[in-house]
Design a protein around this motif. Structure first.
Motif, PDB file in Angstrom:
ATOM      1  N   ASP A   4       0.862  -1.177   0.000  1.00  0.00           N
ATOM      2  CA  ASP A   4       0.000   0.000   0.000  1.00  0.00           C
ATOM      3  C   ASP A   4       0.899   1.228   0.000  1.00  0.00           C
ATOM      4  OD1 ASP A   4      -2.329  -1.460   0.105  1.00  0.00           O
ATOM      5  OD2 ASP A   4      -2.418  -1.450   2.297  1.00  0.00           O
ATOM      6  N   ASP A   5       0.429   2.254  -0.684  1.00  0.00           N
ATOM      7  CA  ASP A   5       1.153   3.528  -0.759  1.00  0.00           C
ATOM      8  C   ASP A   5       0.077   4.594  -0.598  1.00  0.00           C
ATOM      9  OD1 ASP A   5       2.519   5.797  -1.482  1.00  0.00           O
ATOM     10  OD2 ASP A   5       3.151   5.072  -3.459  1.00  0.00           O
ATOM     11  N   VAL A   6      -0.074   5.105   0.624  1.00  0.00           N
ATOM     12  CA  VAL A   6      -1.184   6.032   0.882  1.00  0.00           C
ATOM     13  C   VAL A   6      -0.698   7.263   1.640  1.00  0.00           C
ATOM     14  CG1 VAL A   6      -2.946   4.212   0.968  1.00  0.00           C
ATOM     15  CG2 VAL A   6      -1.841   4.928   3.085  1.00  0.00           C
ATOM     16  N   GLY A   7      -1.440   8.347   1.522  1.00  0.00           N
ATOM     17  CA  GLY A   7      -1.142   9.575   2.242  1.00  0.00           C
ATOM     18  C   GLY A   7      -0.063  10.378   1.554  1.00  0.00           C
ATOM     19  N   VAL A  27       7.730   3.769   6.444  1.00  0.00           N
ATOM     20  CA  VAL A  27       7.596   2.395   5.950  1.00  0.00           C
ATOM     21  C   VAL A  27       7.275   1.505   7.147  1.00  0.00           C
ATOM     22  CG1 VAL A  27       8.795   0.496   4.790  1.00  0.00           C
ATOM     23  CG2 VAL A  27       9.322   2.866   4.160  1.00  0.00           C
ATOM     24  N   LEU A  28       6.243   0.661   7.027  1.00  0.00           N
ATOM     25  CA  LEU A  28       5.846  -0.194   8.152  1.00  0.00           C
ATOM     26  C   LEU A  28       5.926  -1.665   7.739  1.00  0.00           C
ATOM     27  CD1 LEU A  28       2.780   1.908   9.386  1.00  0.00           C
ATOM     28  CD2 LEU A  28       5.055   1.782  10.444  1.00  0.00           C
ATOM     29  N   LEU A  29       6.625  -2.470   8.530  1.00  0.00           N
ATOM     30  CA  LEU A  29       6.904  -3.865   8.181  1.00  0.00           C
ATOM     31  C   LEU A  29       6.271  -4.790   9.221  1.00  0.00           C
ATOM     32  CD1 LEU A  29      10.694  -3.255   7.372  1.00  0.00           C
ATOM     33  CD2 LEU A  29       8.735  -3.167   5.796  1.00  0.00           C
ATOM     34  N   HIS A  30       5.428  -5.688   8.738  1.00  0.00           N
ATOM     35  CA  HIS A  30       4.633  -6.542   9.630  1.00  0.00           C
ATOM     36  C   HIS A  30       5.445  -7.726  10.174  1.00  0.00           C
ATOM     37  CE1 HIS A  30       4.407  -9.686   6.571  1.00  0.00           C
ATOM     38  NE2 HIS A  30       4.229  -8.723   5.681  1.00  0.00           N
ATOM     39  N   GLY A  31       4.830  -8.433  11.121  1.00  0.00           N
ATOM     40  CA  GLY A  31       5.455  -9.628  11.712  1.00  0.00           C
ATOM     41  C   GLY A  31       5.042 -10.904  10.994  1.00  0.00           C
ATOM     42  N   PHE A  32       5.521 -12.015  11.524  1.00  0.00           N
ATOM     43  CA  PHE A  32       5.290 -13.358  10.969  1.00  0.00           C
ATOM     44  C   PHE A  32       4.105 -14.012  11.673  1.00  0.00           C
ATOM     45  CE2 PHE A  32       6.000 -17.908  11.786  1.00  0.00           C
ATOM     46  CZ  PHE A  32       6.052 -18.405  10.492  1.00  0.00           C
ATOM     47  N   PRO A  33       3.279 -14.731  11.005  1.00  0.00           N
ATOM     48  CA  PRO A  33       3.073 -14.861   9.561  1.00  0.00           C
ATOM     49  C   PRO A  33       1.834 -14.050   9.190  1.00  0.00           C
ATOM     50  CG  PRO A  33       2.125 -16.765  10.690  1.00  0.00           C
ATOM     51  CD  PRO A  33       2.448 -15.718  11.740  1.00  0.00           C
ATOM     52  N   ARG A  82       8.190 -10.595   1.662  1.00  0.00           N
ATOM     53  CA  ARG A  82       8.231 -11.778   0.780  1.00  0.00           C
ATOM     54  C   ARG A  82       7.652 -13.018   1.479  1.00  0.00           C
ATOM     55  NH1 ARG A  82      14.407 -13.681  -0.393  1.00  0.00           N
ATOM     56  NH2 ARG A  82      14.559 -11.583  -1.229  1.00  0.00           N
ATOM     57  N   GLY A  83       6.842 -13.758   0.715  1.00  0.00           N
ATOM     58  CA  GLY A  83       6.243 -14.967   1.272  1.00  0.00           C
ATOM     59  C   GLY A  83       5.038 -14.696   2.151  1.00  0.00           C
ATOM     60  N   HIS A  84       4.558 -13.448   2.170  1.00  0.00           N
ATOM     61  CA  HIS A  84       3.401 -13.094   3.003  1.00  0.00           C
ATOM     62  C   HIS A  84       2.394 -12.307   2.161  1.00  0.00           C
ATOM     63  CE1 HIS A  84       6.544 -13.902   5.954  1.00  0.00           C
ATOM     64  NE2 HIS A  84       5.608 -14.044   6.869  1.00  0.00           N
ATOM     65  N   GLY A  85       1.117 -12.409   2.535  1.00  0.00           N
ATOM     66  CA  GLY A  85       0.087 -11.639   1.841  1.00  0.00           C
ATOM     67  C   GLY A  85       0.168 -11.865   0.343  1.00  0.00           C
ATOM     68  N   ARG A  86       0.249 -10.759  -0.397  1.00  0.00           N
ATOM     69  CA  ARG A  86       0.262 -10.874  -1.864  1.00  0.00           C
ATOM     70  C   ARG A  86       1.662 -10.897  -2.447  1.00  0.00           C
ATOM     71  NH1 ARG A  86      -4.883  -7.456  -3.036  1.00  0.00           N
ATOM     72  NH2 ARG A  86      -6.372  -8.915  -2.134  1.00  0.00           N
ATOM     73  N   SER A  87       2.692 -10.939  -1.617  1.00  0.00           N
ATOM     74  CA  SER A  87       4.069 -11.017  -2.136  1.00  0.00           C
ATOM     75  C   SER A  87       4.526 -12.472  -2.113  1.00  0.00           C
ATOM     76  CB  SER A  87       5.025 -10.170  -1.283  1.00  0.00           C
ATOM     77  OG  SER A  87       4.682  -8.803  -1.371  1.00  0.00           O
ATOM     78  N   GLY A  88       5.030 -12.932  -3.253  1.00  0.00           N
ATOM     79  CA  GLY A  88       5.497 -14.319  -3.334  1.00  0.00           C
ATOM     80  C   GLY A  88       6.915 -14.465  -2.804  1.00  0.00           C
ATOM     81  N   LEU A  89       7.493 -15.616  -3.092  1.00  0.00           N
ATOM     82  CA  LEU A  89       8.897 -15.859  -2.754  1.00  0.00           C
ATOM     83  C   LEU A  89       9.731 -15.677  -4.020  1.00  0.00           C
ATOM     84  CD1 LEU A  89       8.795 -19.108  -0.578  1.00  0.00           C
ATOM     85  CD2 LEU A  89       9.280 -16.771   0.185  1.00  0.00           C
ATOM     86  N   PRO A  90      11.028 -15.423  -3.851  1.00  0.00           N
ATOM     87  CA  PRO A  90      11.880 -15.418  -5.047  1.00  0.00           C
ATOM     88  C   PRO A  90      11.907 -16.817  -5.675  1.00  0.00           C
ATOM     89  CG  PRO A  90      13.171 -15.053  -3.041  1.00  0.00           C
ATOM     90  CD  PRO A  90      11.748 -15.149  -2.626  1.00  0.00           C
ATOM     91  N   GLU A  91      12.449 -16.887  -6.897  1.00  0.00           N
ATOM     92  CA  GLU A  91      12.372 -18.151  -7.654  1.00  0.00           C
ATOM     93  C   GLU A  91      12.961 -19.350  -6.917  1.00  0.00           C
ATOM     94  OE1 GLU A  91      13.928 -17.887 -11.621  1.00  0.00           O
ATOM     95  OE2 GLU A  91      12.277 -16.546 -12.175  1.00  0.00           O
ATOM     96  N   ASP A  92      14.008 -19.110  -6.112  1.00  0.00           N
ATOM     97  CA  ASP A  92      14.630 -20.251  -5.435  1.00  0.00           C
ATOM     98  C   ASP A  92      13.793 -20.750  -4.249  1.00  0.00           C
ATOM     99  OD1 ASP A  92      15.035 -18.404  -3.455  1.00  0.00           O
ATOM    100  OD2 ASP A  92      17.229 -18.443  -3.527  1.00  0.00           O
ATOM    101  N   GLY A  93      12.691 -20.077  -3.965  1.00  0.00           N
ATOM    102  CA  GLY A  93      11.757 -20.564  -2.940  1.00  0.00           C
ATOM    103  C   GLY A  93      12.234 -20.357  -1.515  1.00  0.00           C
ATOM    104  N   THR A  94      13.294 -19.574  -1.328  1.00  0.00           N
ATOM    105  CA  THR A  94      13.807 -19.385   0.033  1.00  0.00           C
ATOM    106  C   THR A  94      13.453 -17.998   0.560  1.00  0.00           C
ATOM    107  OG1 THR A  94      15.910 -18.470  -0.697  1.00  0.00           O
ATOM    108  CG2 THR A  94      15.795 -20.868  -0.420  1.00  0.00           C
ATOM    109  N   ALA A 102      -4.245 -17.822   8.601  1.00  0.00           N
ATOM    110  CA  ALA A 102      -4.764 -18.969   7.846  1.00  0.00           C
ATOM    111  C   ALA A 102      -4.697 -18.730   6.341  1.00  0.00           C
ATOM    112  CB  ALA A 102      -6.197 -19.272   8.284  1.00  0.00           C
ATOM    113  N   ALA A 103      -4.648 -17.446   5.952  1.00  0.00           N
ATOM    114  CA  ALA A 103      -4.624 -17.127   4.518  1.00  0.00           C
ATOM    115  C   ALA A 103      -3.214 -17.248   3.927  1.00  0.00           C
ATOM    116  CB  ALA A 103      -5.162 -15.708   4.302  1.00  0.00           C
ATOM    117  N   GLN A 104      -2.196 -17.454   4.767  1.00  0.00           N
ATOM    118  CA  GLN A 104      -0.819 -17.542   4.238  1.00  0.00           C
ATOM    119  C   GLN A 104      -0.585 -18.911   3.578  1.00  0.00           C
ATOM    120  OE1 GLN A 104       0.692 -14.593   4.349  1.00  0.00           O
ATOM    121  NE2 GLN A 104      -1.079 -13.933   5.534  1.00  0.00           N
ATOM    122  N   THR A 105       0.394 -18.928   2.681  1.00  0.00           N
ATOM    123  CA  THR A 105       0.681 -20.141   1.907  1.00  0.00           C
ATOM    124  C   THR A 105       1.636 -21.050   2.695  1.00  0.00           C
ATOM    125  OG1 THR A 105       0.512 -18.797  -0.066  1.00  0.00           O
ATOM    126  CG2 THR A 105       1.600 -20.944  -0.323  1.00  0.00           C
TER     127      THR A 105
END
Ligand code: MLT
Length: 260
Positions: free
Chosen positions: A6-9, A15-21, A46-58, A170-173
């Motif tokens: 999100d980019d608002v205001g 910049v705000l960075l969430h916790g796991f998971p 990465r790996g959360h919400g709508r952001s995937g993982l890089p190609e190597d899956g790590t 529960a929505a995480q992959t």
């Protein structure tokens, strides 16, 4: 990789960075409080919400920090910004602050730590990662984490907030969650580097946080000259949604104290 965000205001960038998971919605109350005075960049790591993982899956904390920088660059945000992170997001914020100090004007660390995992915790994460992969579900992580996340007041008075966090988890992959657990287990310790932080720093910890108790935050704050420590009443590990008013007030006060 560029992150979904999100980019608002408008105004100075925070910049705000969430916790796991979790995902960026952890910050909705704070975003609503700040958007009239600040530009909020709120990614799914990465790996959360709508952001995937890089190609190597790590996944890794330093990789997440790199993604945040790439996202800022893609938005052509080059000036130093305020970075805030909660727990895992705090690990990422610390990585950014220590490796790219020129990109930060201030740091906000919520319910986090600078120590690495002990071998026992790292081993527990591997067991959980295997359980998640085996079950094809993040339920083992929810069962392990959810009971520890909230203050008694939140449990008694705000079951809706707990339910919302359960839904976000529960929505995480599952595959992403397992990769993140392994990335968390090998993150480097940063405690010895804390004294080199040269930006205004706010530490904000829930009084009833069982995962990263206020004593952890106070010990970190002692190592950062001129930093501010705030203990948030009626909050556990997820202070920004458990006591949004107190968090908003502390963050407002901190942001207003920063030089223009
Ligand atoms: C979090 O809330 O992000 C986690 O507690 C971080 C961790 O497991 O180390």
């Amino acid at each position: 990789m560029k992150l979904a965000c999100d980019d608002v205001g408008s105004g100075p960038v925070v910049v705000l960075l969430h916790g796991f998971p979790l995902d960026r919605t952890l910050w909705t109350p704070l975003v609503d409080a700040l958007r009239s005075t600040h530009r909020l960049i709120v990614p799914d790591l990465r790996g959360h919400g709508r952001s995937g993982l890089p190609e190597d899956g790590t996944s890794s904390i330093d990789g997440m920090a790199h993604d945040v920088l790439e996202t800022l660059n893609a938005l052509d945000i080059r000036e130093p910004v305020v970075v805030g992170g909660l727990s895992m997001g705090g690990y990422v914020a610390l990585s950014l602050a220590l490796h790219h100090p020129d990109r930060l004007s201030a740091l906000m660390l919520f319910d986090t730590r600078s120590d690495p995992d002990t071998p026992e915790i790292a081993q527990r994460r591997e067991v959980l990662a295997e359980a998640v992969e085996g079950a094809g579900s993040i339920e083992p992580v929810i069962a392990a984490m959810l009971p520890q996340l909230f203050s008694p007041i939140t449990r008694a008075q705000h079951p809706d907030r707990i339910e919302r966090i359960r839904e976000v988890m529960a929505a995480q992959t599952p595959r992403h969650v397992a990769a993140t657990l392994r990335g968390l287990a090998v993150r480097p310790g940063r405690t010895e580097e804390l004294p080199s932080l040269a930006v205004p720093t706010l530490f904000l910890f829930g009084r009833d946080d069982e995962i990263t108790p206020p004593s952890v935050g106070r010990a970190m704050a002692k190592r950062v000259a001129g930093s501010t420590f705030v203990e948030v009443p009626d909050a556990g590990h997820l202070a920004p949604i458990e006591n949004p008013e107190a968090v908003r007030s502390a963050v407002h006060h901190f942001l207003n104290s920063l030089p223009d």
